[in-house]
Motif scaffolding. Structure first.
Motif, PDB file in Angstrom:
ATOM      1  N   VAL A 603       0.868  -1.103  -0.042  1.00  0.00           N
ATOM      2  CA  VAL A 603       0.041  -0.082  -0.180  1.00  0.00           C
ATOM      3  C   VAL A 603       0.945   1.187  -0.085  1.00  0.00           C
ATOM      4  O   VAL A 603       1.770   1.312   0.777  1.00  0.00           O
ATOM      5  CB  VAL A 603      -1.003   0.100   1.134  1.00  0.00           C
ATOM      6  N   GLY A 604       0.426   2.016  -1.005  1.00  0.00           N
ATOM      7  CA  GLY A 604       1.338   3.302  -1.088  1.00  0.00           C
ATOM      8  C   GLY A 604       0.545   4.555  -0.637  1.00  0.00           C
ATOM      9  O   GLY A 604      -0.186   4.682   0.760  1.00  0.00           O
ATOM     10  N   GLU A 605       0.431   5.635  -1.285  1.00  0.00           N
ATOM     11  CA  GLU A 605      -0.343   6.892  -0.977  1.00  0.00           C
ATOM     12  C   GLU A 605      -1.994   6.501  -0.897  1.00  0.00           C
ATOM     13  O   GLU A 605      -2.437   5.813  -1.509  1.00  0.00           O
ATOM     14  CB  GLU A 605      -0.237   7.909  -1.977  1.00  0.00           C
ATOM     15  N   ALA A 606      -2.528   7.466  -0.012  1.00  0.00           N
ATOM     16  CA  ALA A 606      -4.038   7.354  -0.164  1.00  0.00           C
ATOM     17  C   ALA A 606      -4.517   8.715  -0.564  1.00  0.00           C
ATOM     18  O   ALA A 606      -3.894   9.950  -0.254  1.00  0.00           O
ATOM     19  CB  ALA A 606      -4.535   7.299   1.522  1.00  0.00           C
ATOM     20  N   ASP A 607      -5.816   8.696  -1.357  1.00  0.00           N
ATOM     21  CA  ASP A 607      -6.432   9.977  -1.791  1.00  0.00           C
ATOM     22  C   ASP A 607      -7.662   9.902  -0.676  1.00  0.00           C
ATOM     23  O   ASP A 607      -8.636   9.123  -1.122  1.00  0.00           O
ATOM     24  CB  ASP A 607      -6.643   9.897  -3.292  1.00  0.00           C
ATOM     25  N   ARG A 608      -7.863  10.743   0.193  1.00  0.00           N
ATOM     26  CA  ARG A 608      -8.795  10.635   1.029  1.00  0.00           C
ATOM     27  C   ARG A 608      -9.902  11.392   0.257  1.00  0.00           C
ATOM     28  O   ARG A 608     -11.103  11.173   0.917  1.00  0.00           O
ATOM     29  CB  ARG A 608      -8.477  11.401   2.119  1.00  0.00           C
ATOM     30  N   GLY A 609      -9.888  12.223  -0.581  1.00  0.00           N
ATOM     31  CA  GLY A 609     -11.182  12.623  -1.126  1.00  0.00           C
ATOM     32  C   GLY A 609     -11.733  11.650  -2.196  1.00  0.00           C
ATOM     33  O   GLY A 609     -13.049  11.328  -2.010  1.00  0.00           O
ATOM     34  N   LEU A 610     -11.097  10.929  -3.048  1.00  0.00           N
ATOM     35  CA  LEU A 610     -11.710   9.792  -3.584  1.00  0.00           C
ATOM     36  C   LEU A 610     -11.646   8.583  -2.750  1.00  0.00           C
ATOM     37  O   LEU A 610     -12.590   7.592  -3.398  1.00  0.00           O
ATOM     38  CB  LEU A 610     -10.667   9.618  -4.965  1.00  0.00           C
ATOM     39  N   ARG A 611     -11.265   8.510  -1.633  1.00  0.00           N
ATOM     40  CA  ARG A 611     -11.212   7.243  -0.850  1.00  0.00           C
ATOM     41  C   ARG A 611     -10.542   6.042  -1.703  1.00  0.00           C
ATOM     42  O   ARG A 611     -11.337   4.985  -1.807  1.00  0.00           O
ATOM     43  CB  ARG A 611     -12.598   6.954  -0.330  1.00  0.00           C
ATOM     44  N   THR A 612      -9.324   6.470  -2.224  1.00  0.00           N
ATOM     45  CA  THR A 612      -8.594   5.367  -2.666  1.00  0.00           C
ATOM     46  C   THR A 612      -7.108   5.167  -2.160  1.00  0.00           C
ATOM     47  O   THR A 612      -6.692   5.862  -1.407  1.00  0.00           O
ATOM     48  CB  THR A 612      -8.300   5.692  -4.304  1.00  0.00           C
ATOM     49  N   LEU A 613      -6.483   4.063  -2.625  1.00  0.00           N
ATOM     50  CA  LEU A 613      -5.112   3.679  -2.297  1.00  0.00           C
ATOM     51  C   LEU A 613      -4.557   3.363  -3.326  1.00  0.00           C
ATOM     52  O   LEU A 613      -4.844   2.626  -4.287  1.00  0.00           O
ATOM     53  CB  LEU A 613      -5.026   2.426  -1.296  1.00  0.00           C
ATOM     54  N   ASP A 614      -3.230   3.557  -3.733  1.00  0.00           N
ATOM     55  CA  ASP A 614      -2.227   3.300  -4.449  1.00  0.00           C
ATOM     56  C   ASP A 614      -1.589   1.999  -4.052  1.00  0.00           C
ATOM     57  O   ASP A 614      -1.159   1.908  -2.744  1.00  0.00           O
ATOM     58  CB  ASP A 614      -1.172   4.447  -4.688  1.00  0.00           C
ATOM     59  N   VAL A 615      -1.787   0.915  -4.972  1.00  0.00           N
ATOM     60  CA  VAL A 615      -1.234  -0.276  -4.345  1.00  0.00           C
ATOM     61  C   VAL A 615      -0.487  -0.918  -5.533  1.00  0.00           C
ATOM     62  O   VAL A 615      -0.366  -0.763  -6.663  1.00  0.00           O
ATOM     63  CB  VAL A 615      -2.513  -1.207  -4.188  1.00  0.00           C
ATOM     64  N   THR A 616       0.461  -1.998  -5.070  1.00  0.00           N
ATOM     65  CA  THR A 616       1.203  -2.850  -5.975  1.00  0.00           C
ATOM     66  C   THR A 616       0.669  -4.212  -5.917  1.00  0.00           C
ATOM     67  O   THR A 616       0.646  -4.574  -4.550  1.00  0.00           O
ATOM     68  CB  THR A 616       2.709  -2.556  -5.569  1.00  0.00           C
ATOM     69  N   LEU A 617       0.473  -4.858  -6.569  1.00  0.00           N
ATOM     70  CA  LEU A 617      -0.297  -6.082  -6.514  1.00  0.00           C
ATOM     71  C   LEU A 617       0.659  -7.337  -7.252  1.00  0.00           C
ATOM     72  O   LEU A 617       1.139  -6.962  -8.202  1.00  0.00           O
ATOM     73  CB  LEU A 617      -1.672  -6.208  -7.217  1.00  0.00           C
ATOM     74  N   LEU A 618       0.851  -8.259  -6.288  1.00  0.00           N
ATOM     75  CA  LEU A 618       1.474  -9.678  -7.158  1.00  0.00           C
ATOM     76  C   LEU A 618       0.880 -10.059  -8.259  1.00  0.00           C
ATOM     77  O   LEU A 618      -0.415 -10.422  -7.838  1.00  0.00           O
ATOM     78  CB  LEU A 618       1.829 -10.534  -6.019  1.00  0.00           C
ATOM     79  N   SER A 619       1.510 -10.363  -9.303  1.00  0.00           N
ATOM     80  CA  SER A 619       0.977 -11.002 -10.374  1.00  0.00           C
ATOM     81  C   SER A 619       1.802 -12.021 -11.249  1.00  0.00           C
ATOM     82  O   SER A 619       2.762 -12.032 -10.999  1.00  0.00           O
ATOM     83  CB  SER A 619       0.403 -10.007 -11.597  1.00  0.00           C
ATOM     84  N   VAL A 620       1.143 -12.690 -12.100  1.00  0.00           N
ATOM     85  CA  VAL A 620       2.059 -13.693 -12.907  1.00  0.00           C
ATOM     86  C   VAL A 620       1.799 -13.550 -14.432  1.00  0.00           C
ATOM     87  O   VAL A 620       0.854 -13.399 -14.881  1.00  0.00           O
ATOM     88  CB  VAL A 620       1.358 -15.169 -12.516  1.00  0.00           C
ATOM     89  N   ASN A 621       2.762 -13.406 -15.209  1.00  0.00           N
ATOM     90  CA  ASN A 621       2.629 -12.692 -16.563  1.00  0.00           C
ATOM     91  C   ASN A 621       2.508 -14.039 -17.345  1.00  0.00           C
ATOM     92  O   ASN A 621       2.667 -15.395 -16.856  1.00  0.00           O
ATOM     93  CB  ASN A 621       3.841 -11.973 -17.109  1.00  0.00           C
ATOM     94  N   ALA A 622       2.496 -13.822 -18.814  1.00  0.00           N
ATOM     95  CA  ALA A 622       2.390 -14.992 -19.637  1.00  0.00           C
ATOM     96  C   ALA A 622       3.495 -15.914 -19.528  1.00  0.00           C
ATOM     97  O   ALA A 622       3.346 -17.254 -19.870  1.00  0.00           O
ATOM     98  CB  ALA A 622       2.075 -14.392 -21.029  1.00  0.00           C
ATOM     99  N   ALA A 623       4.734 -15.719 -19.286  1.00  0.00           N
ATOM    100  CA  ALA A 623       5.857 -16.518 -19.046  1.00  0.00           C
ATOM    101  C   ALA A 623       5.966 -17.210 -17.903  1.00  0.00           C
ATOM    102  O   ALA A 623       6.784 -18.096 -17.507  1.00  0.00           O
ATOM    103  CB  ALA A 623       7.180 -15.669 -19.244  1.00  0.00           C
ATOM    104  N   GLY A 624       4.854 -16.960 -17.101  1.00  0.00           N
ATOM    105  CA  GLY A 624       4.867 -17.687 -15.586  1.00  0.00           C
ATOM    106  C   GLY A 624       5.901 -16.865 -14.647  1.00  0.00           C
ATOM    107  O   GLY A 624       6.207 -17.545 -13.624  1.00  0.00           O
TER     108      GLY A 624
END
Length: 768
Positions: A603-624
């Motif tokens: 979790v990074g920055e929060a926008d309290r006006g929009l009630r959102t969070l900047d996030v980094t999510l773990l993903s898996v690409n086409a190459a695995g």
């Protein structure tokens, strides 16, 4: 898209900071304050207009004193009621023809405004001591969505109706009965009657006259032809508030194409006149719909704007849609823009059809409240209602009736104890399909036939009548759900789902479920399935109030959230897996998005006006390969006192501080709460899934699927286990404050809960 979910007040002055003194310079904000400077002031608590409580507890300054406000209201409540314009001199539309912000109504009368509201809610302003004037608005965008002249309003909606060569005056006024010529509508008939002499507001001829007056007086329509019936034409709806229409009750008249709704007491007095903006666009005036040809490829073809052909069988951008279907900016300005909770999509709502456009929020900013799509946003869904004057190729009454007959008869046979099935009146019931049902496509709605307006509704009434006349012994041999209208309607919704999906919703690997609403007046069917390797979602809504299919939603493809979650699921299970099942939320050793897992989310920055969070999510690409994906999602930072309530005993809970992170894909929706573990990585402390796939295991042997009758399921399990095993699971039934409505069932031992609406499972959650 949606479903059916603290008051706000205009704040003209706000603190700019903590400094003061002669060197402090005031710099006004020149941008849109709601979009850039946070939300307007909100009434403490969670009170919308329906809560019937109000008041400004902050002792704020007012534009007008009490005498000035009272004098203003006295004049306002006598002004005429004008469809698609407004009430009390307040307009549904701004001077520029665009939607009006509710806050623009509040201010000094010399500036053309209306002093201070008497009461303030999160979704409404009211004026007058008995709420004579009510203005409803969107809680997020603040745009006016409707106005109501309540029962003490003194003004009227009146004009002349001409049918053929005969003209009559029609007067509609709150708290009084409707007057047509010299006739006062004072009779409750319970069913629509055709006779001209019937003094009932539920009489088709009288409803048609009211409709004709509205269209001719306020929309410049031509006189109605002799014999025209707006109820049969599905332009006027009669809505009852209880199942037995013969019993006097509150009723509604809804005039779809005019944005007018009237509510009546059982004695015929008009409780209120409710006005909504009319959003009909030229392209939807006439056209046709098809769901495809042997494969789902929904498309709407306009015959009132030849180049407007829009469907989900190819990528359609916002730029392409506008060039094909929109005549002018004014036409577009009438559309309602409803941003998704995830802020990665927006619904563009016209009168009878809604188009949903998706944005890749890993590459672009999220949608702000009330924001229109940009040229590159792509169509991924569409919803059409019975207000759309468009036949649907797959909505053929005779064919659907035949499918309903097969499904309903099978359900009734299964509802009877096998020992009594051969002679029982319920299992022996045979559905008769009328020969008068149409064999050609019609728009979605009721299955009308000679002798009735809703054949499906009449079948339901017939079965319930048989059940009501059963002897005690016969009733003991049948499932009591046979008396539940929703139980009897579901087979018809099932038939529509299969007809519209060409059987794909019934495929072995599909996800097809049903639910209802708290008032149990709706049956809603969901079908999730693959076509090729593309996921589709189909929703069919049937309303018992209308006796008809009222809306159909179809969506294609996935969002970025889906791709992240499903890429991980594919890697975990070793095969394409487009459903994030609830059971996988408990596989912490395999699934990084399962309960107890750490490191999948930052979790990074929060926008309290929009009630959102900047996030980094773990993903898996086409190459695995594992790779991070950055985006902005709805959420609350734990520094802002975010967290969840962990149930610990009975209906008692403790608060656990945590980030609240919403990962609402179009196929998979997760609400997760996470907090740092000993290493500093975010650990998932709670995972909740709505419209969940798979089953939630409350106890050993007690697996609850979405749509299951939870109480029935628990009781059946209870009968088959020992008292020690039942008690050891520590089941808790959580009820509403008045103790009448079951809200959830939780196992404190296993820390799993199932959310309940009308006894059916609709969500599941698990926590540490």
């Amino acid at each position: 898209m949606r479903a059916f979910k603290c008051s706000m007040f205009l704040a003209l002055l706000a603190a700019a900071g903590c400094e003061d003194g002669p060197a402090q310079v005031f710099r006004p904000i020149n941008t849109d304050p709601p979009a850039k400077s946070g939300d307007p002031w909100t009434q403490p608590g969670s009170r919308d207009f329906g809560s019937k409580t109000s008041g400004d507890s902050q002792g704020r300054a007012r534009f007008c004193d009490e005498a000035k406000t009272s004098a203003l209201v006295e004049g306002l409540v006598s002004k005429p009621i004008i469809p698609d314009v407004g009430i009390a001199g307040m307009r549904l539309w701004g001077d520029d023809g665009k939607q009006l912000r509710a806050d623009e109504l509040v201010g000094l009368p010399e500036d053309g405004k209306f002093c201070d509201p008497t009461s303030v809610y999160s979704n409404a302003f009211t004026w007058g001591p008995t709420d004579e004037i009510i203005v409803f608005f969107n809680e997020e965008t603040r745009l006016v969505e409707a106005m109501m002249a309540y029962q003490s309003y003194l003004g009227s909606m009146e004009g002349q109706v001409k049918i053929g060569n005969k003209a009559e005056d029609v007067v509609v006024k709150p708290r009084e009965r409707i007057q047509i010529g010299v006739k006062e509508l004072d009779q409750y008939t319970g069913r629509d009657q055709q006779g001209e002499r019937t003094n009932s507001w539920l009489n088709d001829a009288n409803i048609t006259k009211i409709y004709g007056m509205i269209r001719q007086q306020f929309f410049g329509s031509d006189p109605l032809p002799e014999g025209f019936n707006c109820v049969e034409a599905a332009l006027c709806d009669v809505i009852y508030t209880a199942a037995d229409e013969s019993v006097p009750q509150d009723t509604f008249l809804d005039f779809q194409d005019s944005g007018v709704q009237l509510r009546f007491t059982p004695e015929g007095q008009v409780t209120f006149v409710y006005l909504q903006p009319v959003r009909i666009a030229q392209f939807e005036v006439a056209g046709g719909l098809t769901m495809g040809d042997a494969a789902l490829a929904p498309a709407y073809t306009s015959t009132s704007r030849d180049e407007c052909v829009v469907g989900l069988n190819s990528d359609v951008t916002w730029q392409s849609f506008r060039s094909r279907c929109i005549d002018s900016e004014r036409e577009l300005s009438r559309a309602n823009l409803d941003v998704y909770t995830q802020r990665d999509a927006v619904s563009v709502e016209f009168n009878g059809i809604t188009y949903d456009f998706l944005r890749d929020t890993t590459k672009s900013d999220v949608f702000h409240n009330g924001e229109a799509p940009v040229d590159s946003d792509v169509l991924f869904g569409m919803t059409f209602t019975r207000s759309l004057q468009a036949p649907v190729a797959q909505f053929v009454p005779e064919a659907l009736a035949a499918q309903y007959k097969t499904r309903l008869e099978a359900r009734l046979i299964a509802a009877v104890d096998p020992e009594h099935a051969a002679t029982h009146p319920i299992s022996s019931f045979a559905v008769t399909v009328p020969a008068s049902l149409s064999t050609t496509p019609q728009r979605i709605g009721a299955l009308a036939y000679e002798g009735g307006e809703s054949w499906v509704g009449d079948v339901v009434a017939e079965v319930r009548d048989i059940y009501g006349r059963l002897s005690p012994a016969e009733r003991a041999a049948v499932d009591p759900r046979v008396a539940d209208p929703v139980f009897l309607i579901e087979p018809f919704v099932d038939a529509v789902l299969d007809a519209f999906s060409f059987g794909a919703a019934a495929a072995p690997d599909a996800f097809k479920v049903f639910r209802t609403t708290d008032d149990e007046r709706w049956s809603i069917g969901f079908g999730h399935f693959l076509q090729g390797d593309v996921p589709y979602r189909l929703t069919v809504q049937y309303s018992l109030n209308f006796g008809a299919v009222t809306a159909v939603t179809v969506e294609r493809g996935q969002s970025q959230i889906d791709r992240v979650l499903h890429s991980v699921s594919d890697a975990v299970f070793g095969q394409p897996y487009y459903h994030f099942q609830m059971s996988s939320a408990q596989l912490a050793e395999q699934n990084p998005y399962a309960l107890g897992s750490s490191g999948a989310i930052e979790v990074g920055e929060a926008d309290r006006g929009l009630r959102t969070l900047d996030v980094t999510l773990l993903s898996v690409n086409a190459a695995g390969e594992v790779e991070p994906v950055q985006m902005t999602v709805p959420g609350e930072h734990m520094d802002d006192r975010a967290g969840f309530l962990r149930q610990i005993r009975g209906e008692r809970s403790e608060f656990v501080p945590a980030h609240e992170i919403r990962l609402a894909g179009k196929e998979t929706q997760l609400l997760v709460h996470a907090a740092p573990d000993a290493s500093g990585a975010l650990q998932l402390l709670r995972v909740e899934q709505s419209t969940y796939k798979g089953k939630a295991r409350l106890c050993s042997g007690l697996d609850v699927a979405y749509g299951d009758d939870v109480r029935r399921k628990v009781e059946a399990w209870h009968q088959g286990v020992s008292a020690e095993e039942y008690q050891g699971c520590e089941l808790v039934f959580n009820y509403s404050e008045d103790g009448n409505i079951l809200l959830s069932v939780a196992s404190l031992k296993n820390r799993v809960s199932v959310g309940v609406v009308a006894e059916r499972a609709v969500s599941a959650a698990t926590w540490l």
